[in-house]
Design a protein around this motif. Sequence first.
Motif, PDB file in Angstrom:
ATOM      1  N   MET A 171       0.828  -1.203   0.000  1.00 27.00           N
ATOM      2  CA  MET A 171       0.000   0.000   0.000  1.00 27.00           C
ATOM      3  C   MET A 171       0.869   1.263   0.000  1.00 27.00           C
ATOM      4  SD  MET A 171      -3.019  -1.211  -0.241  1.00 27.00           S
ATOM      5  CE  MET A 171      -2.198  -2.456  -1.261  1.00 27.00           C
ATOM      6  N   ALA A 172       2.008   1.204   0.691  1.00 31.61           N
ATOM      7  CA  ALA A 172       2.920   2.346   0.681  1.00 31.61           C
ATOM      8  C   ALA A 172       3.469   2.582  -0.716  1.00 31.61           C
ATOM      9  CB  ALA A 172       4.070   2.112   1.668  1.00 31.61           C
ATOM     10  N   ALA A 173       3.722   1.502  -1.464  1.00 34.25           N
ATOM     11  CA  ALA A 173       4.221   1.632  -2.835  1.00 34.25           C
ATOM     12  C   ALA A 173       3.193   2.306  -3.734  1.00 34.25           C
ATOM     13  CB  ALA A 173       4.589   0.260  -3.387  1.00 34.25           C
ATOM     14  N   ILE A 174       1.926   1.965  -3.567  1.00 33.35           N
ATOM     15  CA  ILE A 174       0.887   2.601  -4.378  1.00 33.35           C
ATOM     16  C   ILE A 174       0.769   4.083  -4.022  1.00 33.35           C
ATOM     17  CG2 ILE A 174      -1.598   2.650  -4.857  1.00 33.35           C
ATOM     18  CD1 ILE A 174      -1.592  -0.396  -4.543  1.00 33.35           C
ATOM     19  N   ARG A 175       0.868   4.413  -2.740  1.00 33.53           N
ATOM     20  CA  ARG A 175       0.826   5.833  -2.345  1.00 33.53           C
ATOM     21  C   ARG A 175       2.015   6.589  -2.936  1.00 33.53           C
ATOM     22  NH1 ARG A 175      -0.599   3.450   2.613  1.00 33.53           N
ATOM     23  NH2 ARG A 175       1.470   3.862   3.508  1.00 33.53           N
ATOM     24  N   ALA A 185       2.378   1.033  -9.181  1.00 34.96           N
ATOM     25  CA  ALA A 185       3.822   0.799  -9.141  1.00 34.96           C
ATOM     26  C   ALA A 185       4.135  -0.593  -9.678  1.00 34.96           C
ATOM     27  CB  ALA A 185       4.341   0.930  -7.713  1.00 34.96           C
ATOM     28  N   VAL A 186       5.383  -0.759 -10.091  1.00 35.77           N
ATOM     29  CA  VAL A 186       5.917  -2.074 -10.432  1.00 35.77           C
ATOM     30  C   VAL A 186       7.209  -2.238  -9.644  1.00 35.77           C
ATOM     31  CG1 VAL A 186       6.954  -3.506 -12.224  1.00 35.77           C
ATOM     32  CG2 VAL A 186       4.888  -2.197 -12.731  1.00 35.77           C
ATOM     33  N   LEU A 193      15.671  -6.264 -12.437  1.00 37.35           N
ATOM     34  CA  LEU A 193      14.676  -7.179 -12.987  1.00 37.35           C
ATOM     35  C   LEU A 193      13.282  -6.825 -12.471  1.00 37.35           C
ATOM     36  CD1 LEU A 193      16.456 -10.656 -12.738  1.00 37.35           C
ATOM     37  CD2 LEU A 193      16.333  -9.103 -14.697  1.00 37.35           C
ATOM     38  N   VAL A 194      12.305  -6.954 -13.353  1.00 38.62           N
ATOM     39  CA  VAL A 194      10.914  -6.688 -12.996  1.00 38.62           C
ATOM     40  C   VAL A 194      10.390  -7.826 -12.123  1.00 38.62           C
ATOM     41  CG1 VAL A 194       8.571  -6.478 -13.934  1.00 38.62           C
ATOM     42  CG2 VAL A 194      10.479  -5.319 -15.060  1.00 38.62           C
ATOM     43  N   LEU A 195       9.640  -7.466 -11.088  1.00 37.35           N
ATOM     44  CA  LEU A 195       9.005  -8.461 -10.219  1.00 37.35           C
ATOM     45  C   LEU A 195       7.492  -8.502 -10.480  1.00 37.35           C
ATOM     46  CD1 LEU A 195      11.001  -7.732  -6.933  1.00 37.35           C
ATOM     47  CD2 LEU A 195      11.196  -9.759  -8.392  1.00 37.35           C
ATOM     48  N   GLU A 196       6.752  -7.614  -9.852  1.00 39.27           N
ATOM     49  CA  GLU A 196       5.296  -7.591  -9.950  1.00 39.27           C
ATOM     50  C   GLU A 196       4.809  -6.240  -9.460  1.00 39.27           C
ATOM     51  OE1 GLU A 196       4.132 -10.711  -7.275  1.00 39.27           O
ATOM     52  OE2 GLU A 196       5.402  -9.917  -5.685  1.00 39.27           O
ATOM     53  N   ALA A 197       3.541  -5.966  -9.666  1.00 37.82           N
ATOM     54  CA  ALA A 197       2.920  -4.789  -9.077  1.00 37.82           C
ATOM     55  C   ALA A 197       2.463  -5.130  -7.660  1.00 37.82           C
ATOM     56  CB  ALA A 197       1.738  -4.338  -9.932  1.00 37.82           C
ATOM     57  N   PRO A 198       2.150  -4.134  -6.823  1.00 35.79           N
ATOM     58  CA  PRO A 198       1.736  -4.433  -5.454  1.00 35.79           C
ATOM     59  C   PRO A 198       0.516  -5.336  -5.358  1.00 35.79           C
ATOM     60  CG  PRO A 198       2.323  -2.120  -5.641  1.00 35.79           C
ATOM     61  CD  PRO A 198       2.360  -2.680  -7.031  1.00 35.79           C
ATOM     62  N   THR A 199      -0.395  -5.263  -6.338  1.00 37.00           N
ATOM     63  CA  THR A 199      -1.593  -6.112  -6.289  1.00 37.00           C
ATOM     64  C   THR A 199      -1.877  -6.767  -7.637  1.00 37.00           C
ATOM     65  OG1 THR A 199      -3.065  -4.260  -6.840  1.00 37.00           O
ATOM     66  CG2 THR A 199      -2.629  -4.651  -4.501  1.00 37.00           C
ATOM     67  N   GLY A 218      10.574 -14.867  -5.301  1.00 30.78           N
ATOM     68  CA  GLY A 218      10.350 -13.452  -5.050  1.00 30.78           C
ATOM     69  C   GLY A 218       9.089 -12.901  -5.652  1.00 30.78           C
ATOM     70  N   ILE A 219       8.305 -13.733  -6.343  1.00 28.21           N
ATOM     71  CA  ILE A 219       7.110 -13.268  -7.035  1.00 28.21           C
ATOM     72  C   ILE A 219       5.931 -14.152  -6.662  1.00 28.21           C
ATOM     73  CG2 ILE A 219       6.017 -12.929  -9.292  1.00 28.21           C
ATOM     74  CD1 ILE A 219       8.738 -12.367 -10.446  1.00 28.21           C
ATOM     75  N   LEU A 220       4.822 -13.523  -6.334  1.00 25.72           N
ATOM     76  CA  LEU A 220       3.602 -14.274  -6.085  1.00 25.72           C
ATOM     77  C   LEU A 220       3.102 -14.851  -7.406  1.00 25.72           C
ATOM     78  CD1 LEU A 220       1.463 -14.881  -3.834  1.00 25.72           C
ATOM     79  CD2 LEU A 220       0.182 -12.957  -4.791  1.00 25.72           C
ATOM     80  N   GLN A 221       2.821 -16.124  -7.434  1.00 24.92           N
ATOM     81  CA  GLN A 221       2.341 -16.752  -8.656  1.00 24.92           C
ATOM     82  C   GLN A 221       0.927 -16.271  -8.952  1.00 24.92           C
ATOM     83  OE1 GLN A 221       2.842 -20.984  -8.276  1.00 24.92           O
ATOM     84  NE2 GLN A 221       5.060 -20.860  -8.354  1.00 24.92           N
ATOM     85  N   GLY A 222       0.747 -15.592 -10.083  1.00 26.99           N
ATOM     86  CA  GLY A 222      -0.524 -14.967 -10.410  1.00 26.99           C
ATOM     87  C   GLY A 222      -1.524 -15.944 -11.005  1.00 26.99           C
TER      88      GLY A 222
END
Length: 294
Positions: A171-175, A185-186, A193-199, A218-222
């Motif tokens: 949430m801090a990243a989106i703010r 944000a990404v 290297l790109v990871l993911e967006a906050p949500t 390091g990445i949540l599996q979408g």
Amino acid sequence: MPWRFALLIDPAASDDPREDYSRTFSAVAPAGPVLPVGELSTQRGDGIFESIGVIDAHPQEVEAHLERLVRSAQICDLPAPNLAQWRQAIAAAAGHCGTGEAVIKLILSRGVERGPAPTAWVTAADAADFRGPRAEGVRVVTLDRGHDSGAPARAPWLLLGAKTLSYAVNMAAIREAKRRGADDAVFVTTDGLVLEAPTASVIIRTGDEYATPTPAGGILQGTTQASVFSWLDAQGIRTAYRDVSTDELRTADAAWLVSSVRLAAPVSEVDGIPITVDGDVTARLNGYLLSPRD
């Protein structure tokens, strides 16, 4: 977000042989006081969750979400969820969703501090209106996640691959993105290297290939990203799980943030650099994502 339904669950053991778990459920007033003061989900964010998109009372991709709930529980040393029990709870919540778009949330917490058992509950609510971002796109900025691409292997206790309730950083990243004049944000690693967006998950198109960062630790599996790739694969369109550099994101032919409730939102700008919004592909993606899927 008008709440429609809330259901407390007495978590059953994963090997509980019962077929009917209705007696383990307790419907509660969604806006009423329910959780005790010592609940660790509120004190420490010590728990996991899933958000399931619902279309016309049909919960989307339930099994994929339950599989990820199991993975998150393993990473966080929580008791293994009883999937039959959770399926029945999801079905009960879906019955209160009605027509249109909604969201069902599954929450499994470590419970009350020094308590004997975890806490679990399911909620159903109307989904936010994402028609604007789906049509017009979102502007994003890249934000340093504070670790390199090798951190998940070196420090698994960071829980980087789990969908935990500890969302303060997200949430801090989106703010911060909004302070910089963007919509979202990404996250990127210190080694670029790109990871993911906050949500959301990130998908880029370069030439005729659709790519997403490899869902390592390091990445949540979408779940939505995986569904999109299955849809693309079925049409003979090339997809890839691989490293995606920050520079590649900025110069992509097209890019999307995808998630269970927002669905596919095209990226219109990265760090102030415009990216083409492919309205035709986006419309087809969202047409697919808005159709009932198991």
